[in-house]
Design an enzyme around this catalytic site. Structure first.
Site, PDB file in Angstrom:
ATOM      1  N   ASP A  67       0.812  -1.213   0.000  1.00 50.68           N
ATOM      2  CA  ASP A  67       0.000   0.000   0.000  1.00 50.68           C
ATOM      3  C   ASP A  67       0.847   1.264   0.000  1.00 50.68           C
ATOM      4  O   ASP A  67       2.074   1.217   0.188  1.00 50.68           O
ATOM      5  CB  ASP A  67      -0.960   0.001   1.205  1.00 50.68           C
ATOM      6  CG  ASP A  67      -0.302  -0.445   2.509  1.00 50.68           C
ATOM      7  OD1 ASP A  67       0.940  -0.465   2.576  1.00 50.68           O
ATOM      8  OD2 ASP A  67      -1.028  -0.760   3.458  1.00 50.68           O
ATOM      9  N   ASN A 136      -7.798  -2.828  14.322  1.00 55.53           N
ATOM     10  CA  ASN A 136      -9.183  -3.156  13.938  1.00 55.53           C
ATOM     11  C   ASN A 136      -9.233  -4.356  12.988  1.00 55.53           C
ATOM     12  O   ASN A 136     -10.264  -4.638  12.407  1.00 55.53           O
ATOM     13  CB  ASN A 136      -9.857  -1.930  13.295  1.00 55.53           C
ATOM     14  CG  ASN A 136      -9.128  -1.469  12.033  1.00 55.53           C
ATOM     15  OD1 ASN A 136      -8.192  -2.110  11.587  1.00 55.53           O
ATOM     16  ND2 ASN A 136      -9.570  -0.355  11.480  1.00 55.53           N
ATOM     17  N   HIS A 138      -7.347  -4.671  10.263  1.00 54.58           N
ATOM     18  CA  HIS A 138      -7.037  -4.399   8.860  1.00 54.58           C
ATOM     19  C   HIS A 138      -5.719  -5.054   8.436  1.00 54.58           C
ATOM     20  O   HIS A 138      -4.817  -5.259   9.245  1.00 54.58           O
ATOM     21  CB  HIS A 138      -7.066  -2.897   8.532  1.00 54.58           C
ATOM     22  CG  HIS A 138      -5.941  -2.079   9.072  1.00 54.58           C
ATOM     23  ND1 HIS A 138      -6.143  -0.864   9.692  1.00 54.58           N
ATOM     24  CD2 HIS A 138      -4.597  -2.261   9.074  1.00 54.58           C
ATOM     25  CE1 HIS A 138      -4.978  -0.354  10.031  1.00 54.58           C
ATOM     26  NE2 HIS A 138      -4.026  -1.184   9.677  1.00 54.58           N
ATOM     27  N   GLU A 143      -9.883  -1.935   5.467  1.00 56.27           N
ATOM     28  CA  GLU A 143     -10.512  -1.654   6.755  1.00 56.27           C
ATOM     29  C   GLU A 143     -11.764  -2.518   6.934  1.00 56.27           C
ATOM     30  O   GLU A 143     -12.293  -3.038   5.946  1.00 56.27           O
ATOM     31  CB  GLU A 143     -10.938  -0.175   6.779  1.00 56.27           C
ATOM     32  CG  GLU A 143      -9.800   0.811   6.530  1.00 56.27           C
ATOM     33  CD  GLU A 143      -8.967   1.080   7.766  1.00 56.27           C
ATOM     34  OE1 GLU A 143      -9.041   0.303   8.738  1.00 56.27           O
ATOM     35  OE2 GLU A 143      -8.229   2.079   7.759  1.00 56.27           O
TER      36      GLU A 143
END
Ligand code: F6R
Length: 243
Positions: A67, A136, A138, A143
């Site tokens: 990313d 979380n 990810h 997400e």
């Protein structure tokens, strides 16, 4: 899934570097999928040390990063391009032409993401994908959502991710709001996956992701369906999983 529990961050970093080194030794022209963030920094340090000792040769290795922030130029010290050069590429004999990172300066998200998928396909796919794990759940910048995103795409970062990443920026306002990321489909197509995770603050999400239901609400949970996943963690991160 294979779990390696190590006593601390140094030990897990050594273990992860050994696994990546084994991949490079077995297939010198392998394609490594790489991650940024704090988790793999020690892994990269160990890989650099192996290169310096003459134990590893990166001359034929190719890489594709997970990313990149959208809108950051490559010379911005928070760009993942900059990170990869600081932590790995500038210290080993990798050919810069063999390294690939989504280009955050490209405005046309659709074109850049389609191009990145083509790049990965032209490399013949990823042999070993290194991942970290967000609080979380990810992976990459995928997400929690109502479905698993397939291909490389542009995401709006969630507040919790902006909050977690603001430590690297002057303020939360400076954290970019969007990023380009490999999709879950892109990640799942890697032949092998290696996830590194450390610290007590990740213990809950490790338990949810790898011992809870597979759901796009916890993107990393999809890894339970991948045939070759290795999770390397320290005792703190593994403190809430069944032993
Ligand atoms: C980094 C990435 C992220 C991180 C995750 C964990 O390329 O894609 O998913 O792996 O946010 O970050 P750290 O390791 O800083 O806790």
């Amino acid at each position: 899934m294979r779990f390696y529990e190590e006593k601390d961050y140094d030990a897990l970093s050594q273990r992860a570097a050994n696994i990546i080194a084994a991949q490079i030794i077995l297939k010198p022209d392998c394609v490594l999928g790489l991650a940024t963030g704090s988790s793999p920094v020690g892994t990269y340090k160990n890989l650099v040390a192996k290169y310096e000792n003459g134990d590893l040769d990166f001359s034929q290795v190719k890489t594709a990063n997970l990313d990149e922030y959208k809108g950051l130029t490559r010379d911005n010290d928070q760009s993942y391009y900059y990170f990869m050069h600081q932590n790995l590429f500038d210290h080993v004999n990798i050919d810069p032409a063999n390294t690939n990172i989504p280009d955050g300066t490209k405005d046309d998200s659709e074109a850049e993401c389609a191009h990145y998928e083509d790049v990965i396909a032209s490399l013949g796919g990823v042999d070993l994908q290194l991942l970290g794990l967000g609080h979380n759940g990810h992976i990459g910048f995928n997400e929690p959502a109502s479905e698993f995103p397939q291909a490389t795409h542009c995401v709006d970062l969630q507040e919790s991710t902006i909050e977690a990443n603001k430590r690297f920026f002057a303020s939360a306002d400076d954290v970019p709001r969007q990023a380009y990321t490999m999709g879950i489909g892109t990640i799942m197509r890697a032949k092998k996956i290696l996830l590194v995770v450390s610290g007590q603050d990740k213990a809950d999400i490790v338990a949810r992701a790898f011992f809870g239901p597979v759901t796009p609400e916890v993107p990393a949970s999809i890894l339970q369906f991948h045939p070759d996943v290795t999770i390397v963690g320290d005792q703190a991160a593994f403190s809430k999983i069944p032993h």
